[in-house]
Design a protein around this motif. Structure first.
Motif, PDB file in Angstrom:
ATOM      1  N   SER A  28       6.918  -0.488  -3.710  1.00  0.00           N
ATOM      2  CA  SER A  28       7.106  -0.420  -2.268  1.00  0.00           C
ATOM      3  C   SER A  28       7.995  -1.562  -1.769  1.00  0.00           C
ATOM      4  CB  SER A  28       5.734  -0.468  -1.582  1.00  0.00           C
ATOM      5  OG  SER A  28       5.848  -0.266  -0.208  1.00  0.00           O
ATOM      6  N   GLY A  43       7.523  -3.195   2.628  1.00  0.00           N
ATOM      7  CA  GLY A  43       6.942  -1.973   2.092  1.00  0.00           C
ATOM      8  C   GLY A  43       5.600  -1.682   2.731  1.00  0.00           C
ATOM      9  N   SER A  44       5.191  -0.430   2.635  1.00  0.00           N
ATOM     10  CA  SER A  44       3.943  -0.014   3.278  1.00  0.00           C
ATOM     11  C   SER A  44       2.700  -0.511   2.544  1.00  0.00           C
ATOM     12  CB  SER A  44       3.892   1.514   3.399  1.00  0.00           C
ATOM     13  OG  SER A  44       4.018   2.106   2.125  1.00  0.00           O
ATOM     14  N   ARG A  45       2.849  -0.815   1.268  1.00  0.00           N
ATOM     15  CA  ARG A  45       1.716  -1.367   0.525  1.00  0.00           C
ATOM     16  C   ARG A  45       2.231  -2.199  -0.630  1.00  0.00           C
ATOM     17  NH1 ARG A  45      -2.128   2.499  -0.173  1.00  0.00           N
ATOM     18  NH2 ARG A  45      -1.145   3.838   1.315  1.00  0.00           N
ATOM     19  N   ASN A  59      -5.347   4.814   2.840  1.00  0.00           N
ATOM     20  CA  ASN A  59      -4.207   5.657   2.501  1.00  0.00           C
ATOM     21  C   ASN A  59      -3.015   5.408   3.410  1.00  0.00           C
ATOM     22  OD1 ASN A  59      -5.481   6.949   0.386  1.00  0.00           O
ATOM     23  ND2 ASN A  59      -6.449   8.446   1.742  1.00  0.00           N
ATOM     24  N   ALA A  60      -3.213   4.657   4.475  1.00  0.00           N
ATOM     25  CA  ALA A  60      -2.150   4.456   5.452  1.00  0.00           C
ATOM     26  C   ALA A  60      -1.283   3.255   5.114  1.00  0.00           C
ATOM     27  CB  ALA A  60      -2.756   4.301   6.844  1.00  0.00           C
ATOM     28  N   LEU A  61      -1.788   2.051   5.322  1.00  0.00           N
ATOM     29  CA  LEU A  61      -1.020   0.830   5.110  1.00  0.00           C
ATOM     30  C   LEU A  61      -1.832  -0.165   4.310  1.00  0.00           C
ATOM     31  CD1 LEU A  61       0.381   0.135   8.703  1.00  0.00           C
ATOM     32  CD2 LEU A  61       1.639   1.055   6.759  1.00  0.00           C
ATOM     33  N   THR A 119       0.468  -5.579   5.227  1.00  0.00           N
ATOM     34  CA  THR A 119       1.375  -4.870   6.126  1.00  0.00           C
ATOM     35  C   THR A 119       0.737  -4.686   7.497  1.00  0.00           C
ATOM     36  OG1 THR A 119       2.323  -3.698   4.241  1.00  0.00           O
ATOM     37  CG2 THR A 119       2.759  -2.770   6.416  1.00  0.00           C
ATOM     38  N   ILE A 142       8.624  -0.687   8.522  1.00  0.00           N
ATOM     39  CA  ILE A 142       7.798  -0.393   7.359  1.00  0.00           C
ATOM     40  C   ILE A 142       8.485   0.711   6.556  1.00  0.00           C
ATOM     41  CG2 ILE A 142       5.531   0.366   6.535  1.00  0.00           C
ATOM     42  CD1 ILE A 142       5.485  -2.252   8.157  1.00  0.00           C
ATOM     43  N   PRO A 190       8.204   3.387   3.767  1.00  0.00           N
ATOM     44  CA  PRO A 190       7.137   4.105   3.065  1.00  0.00           C
ATOM     45  C   PRO A 190       7.362   4.125   1.565  1.00  0.00           C
ATOM     46  CG  PRO A 190       8.549   5.662   4.216  1.00  0.00           C
ATOM     47  CD  PRO A 190       9.028   4.287   4.581  1.00  0.00           C
ATOM     48  N   CYS A 191       6.277   4.104   0.848  1.00  0.00           N
ATOM     49  CA  CYS A 191       6.344   4.149  -0.612  1.00  0.00           C
ATOM     50  C   CYS A 191       6.626   5.591  -1.021  1.00  0.00           C
ATOM     51  CB  CYS A 191       5.016   3.662  -1.197  1.00  0.00           C
ATOM     52  SG  CYS A 191       5.079   3.425  -2.961  1.00  0.00           S
ATOM     53  N   LYS A 192       7.606   5.776  -1.892  1.00  0.00           N
ATOM     54  CA  LYS A 192       8.001   7.139  -2.287  1.00  0.00           C
ATOM     55  C   LYS A 192       7.234   7.659  -3.491  1.00  0.00           C
ATOM     56  CE  LYS A 192      12.609   6.659  -0.423  1.00  0.00           C
ATOM     57  NZ  LYS A 192      14.036   6.616  -0.695  1.00  0.00           N
TER      58      LYS A 192
END
Length: 144
Positions: free
Chosen positions: A14, A110-112, A120-122, A126, A139, A141-143
Protein backbone atom coordinates in the motif's frame (compact mmCIF):
# COMPACT_ATOMS: atom_id res chain seq x y z
CA UNK A 1 5.44 27.77 -6.62
CA UNK A 2 6.76 24.46 -5.31
CA UNK A 3 5.05 22.13 -2.87
CA UNK A 4 6.37 19.48 -0.53
CA UNK A 5 4.38 16.25 -0.37
CA UNK A 6 4.86 14.02 2.67
CA UNK A 7 4.74 10.29 1.89
CA UNK A 8 4.85 7.85 4.82
CA UNK A 9 6.55 4.61 3.80
CA UNK A 10 6.64 1.37 5.76
CA UNK A 11 7.52 -1.06 2.97
CA UNK A 12 3.96 -2.35 2.56
CA UNK A 13 2.47 -2.74 -0.90
CA UNK A 14 0.00 0.00 0.00
CA UNK A 15 2.81 2.44 0.81
CA UNK A 16 4.61 1.47 -2.42
CA UNK A 17 1.45 2.35 -4.35
CA UNK A 18 1.30 5.68 -2.48
CA UNK A 19 4.87 6.48 -3.60
CA UNK A 20 3.95 5.69 -7.20
CA UNK A 21 0.85 7.89 -6.95
CA UNK A 22 2.89 10.73 -5.43
CA UNK A 23 5.47 10.49 -8.20
CA UNK A 24 2.75 10.63 -10.86
CA UNK A 25 1.08 13.61 -9.12
CA UNK A 26 4.15 15.83 -8.75
CA UNK A 27 4.57 18.97 -10.73
CA UNK A 28 8.03 19.95 -11.95
CA UNK A 29 9.12 21.99 -8.92
CA UNK A 30 7.44 19.82 -6.25
CA UNK A 31 9.33 17.48 -3.96
CA UNK A 32 8.62 14.47 -1.78
CA UNK A 33 9.46 14.09 1.87
CA UNK A 34 9.64 10.35 2.42
CA UNK A 35 9.19 9.38 6.07
CA UNK A 36 9.54 6.10 7.92
CA UNK A 37 8.50 5.93 11.55
CA UNK A 38 9.93 3.21 13.72
CA UNK A 39 7.93 2.45 16.83
CA UNK A 40 10.43 1.59 19.55
CA UNK A 41 9.40 -0.99 22.10
CA UNK A 42 11.46 0.40 24.97
CA UNK A 43 10.01 3.87 25.52
CA UNK A 44 10.47 3.99 29.30
CA UNK A 45 13.72 2.07 29.64
CA UNK A 46 17.35 3.17 29.54
CA UNK A 47 18.49 -0.42 28.97
CA UNK A 48 16.72 -3.44 27.53
CA UNK A 49 18.64 -6.49 28.65
CA UNK A 50 22.26 -5.82 27.74
CA UNK A 51 21.44 -3.28 25.04
CA UNK A 52 21.48 0.48 25.68
CA UNK A 53 18.82 2.87 24.43
CA UNK A 54 21.40 4.42 22.08
CA UNK A 55 22.17 1.02 20.51
CA UNK A 56 18.46 0.38 20.03
CA UNK A 57 17.96 3.83 18.48
CA UNK A 58 20.78 3.04 16.06
CA UNK A 59 19.12 -0.29 15.23
CA UNK A 60 15.78 1.41 14.51
CA UNK A 61 17.49 4.07 12.36
CA UNK A 62 19.23 1.35 10.36
CA UNK A 63 15.98 -0.57 9.95
CA UNK A 64 14.21 2.59 8.78
CA UNK A 65 16.99 3.24 6.27
CA UNK A 66 16.63 -0.29 4.85
CA UNK A 67 12.88 0.18 4.46
CA UNK A 68 13.22 3.58 2.77
CA UNK A 69 15.76 2.14 0.33
CA UNK A 70 12.88 0.22 -1.29
CA UNK A 71 11.13 3.48 -2.16
CA UNK A 72 14.30 5.38 -3.07
CA UNK A 73 14.91 3.24 -6.13
CA UNK A 74 11.57 4.35 -7.63
CA UNK A 75 12.20 7.98 -6.68
CA UNK A 76 15.65 8.00 -8.29
CA UNK A 77 14.29 6.44 -11.50
CA UNK A 78 11.62 9.14 -11.72
CA UNK A 79 14.20 11.93 -11.24
CA UNK A 80 11.94 13.70 -8.77
CA UNK A 81 13.34 15.75 -5.89
CA UNK A 82 13.05 14.08 -2.53
CA UNK A 83 14.31 14.05 1.02
CA UNK A 84 13.98 11.28 3.54
CA UNK A 85 13.60 11.20 7.28
CA UNK A 86 13.41 8.45 9.88
CA UNK A 87 11.61 9.11 13.14
CA UNK A 88 11.11 7.12 16.32
CA UNK A 89 7.72 7.22 18.02
CA UNK A 90 4.02 6.77 17.34
CA UNK A 91 3.59 6.77 13.56
CA UNK A 92 0.47 8.94 13.34
CA UNK A 93 1.93 11.58 15.66
CA UNK A 94 5.34 11.65 13.97
CA UNK A 95 3.80 11.81 10.49
CA UNK A 96 1.54 14.75 11.35
CA UNK A 97 4.33 16.48 13.29
CA UNK A 98 6.67 16.14 10.28
CA UNK A 99 3.95 17.55 8.03
CA UNK A 100 3.67 20.64 10.27
CA UNK A 101 7.42 21.11 10.76
CA UNK A 102 8.13 20.83 7.03
CA UNK A 103 5.12 22.87 5.90
CA UNK A 104 3.88 19.96 3.80
CA UNK A 105 1.34 20.91 1.17
CA UNK A 106 -0.28 17.47 1.47
CA UNK A 107 0.19 13.92 2.71
CA UNK A 108 -0.16 10.98 0.34
CA UNK A 109 -0.34 7.61 2.06
CA UNK A 110 -1.54 4.06 1.60
CA UNK A 111 -4.81 2.89 3.07
CA UNK A 112 -3.13 0.31 5.28
CA UNK A 113 0.37 -0.55 6.36
CA UNK A 114 2.36 -3.42 7.80
CA UNK A 115 0.61 -3.73 11.16
CA UNK A 116 -2.17 -6.30 11.64
CA UNK A 117 -5.40 -5.26 9.96
CA UNK A 118 -8.10 -4.32 12.45
CA UNK A 119 -10.74 -3.24 9.97
CA UNK A 120 -11.60 -3.64 6.32
CA UNK A 121 -11.67 0.11 5.73
CA UNK A 122 -8.47 1.86 6.85
CA UNK A 123 -5.42 1.03 8.89
CA UNK A 124 -5.21 2.59 12.34
CA UNK A 125 -2.30 4.90 11.41
CA UNK A 126 -4.11 6.11 8.30
CA UNK A 127 -7.27 6.75 10.29
CA UNK A 128 -5.37 8.73 12.93
CA UNK A 129 -3.44 10.79 10.36
CA UNK A 130 -6.74 11.75 8.71
CA UNK A 131 -7.90 13.28 11.99
CA UNK A 132 -4.61 14.90 13.05
CA UNK A 133 -3.19 16.18 9.77
CA UNK A 134 -2.52 19.90 9.32
CA UNK A 135 -2.96 19.60 5.55
CA UNK A 136 -5.01 17.63 2.99
CA UNK A 137 -4.50 13.85 3.02
CA UNK A 138 -4.82 11.63 -0.03
CA UNK A 139 -5.41 7.96 0.70
CA UNK A 140 -4.25 5.56 -2.00
CA UNK A 141 -6.31 2.35 -1.90
CA UNK A 142 -4.49 -0.94 -1.77
CA UNK A 143 -4.94 -2.83 -5.05
CA UNK A 144 -4.41 -6.27 -3.51
Amino acid sequence: MSHKVLVPFDGSSSSKQAVQFAISSLKERDSILLINVQRPQYEEYQRVGNISKEELDKFYAQRGEEILQKAENDLKESNCKYEKVIKLGLPSLEITKAAKENSAHSIIMGSRGMSPVLSNALGSVTYSVLHLAPCPVTIVPCKE
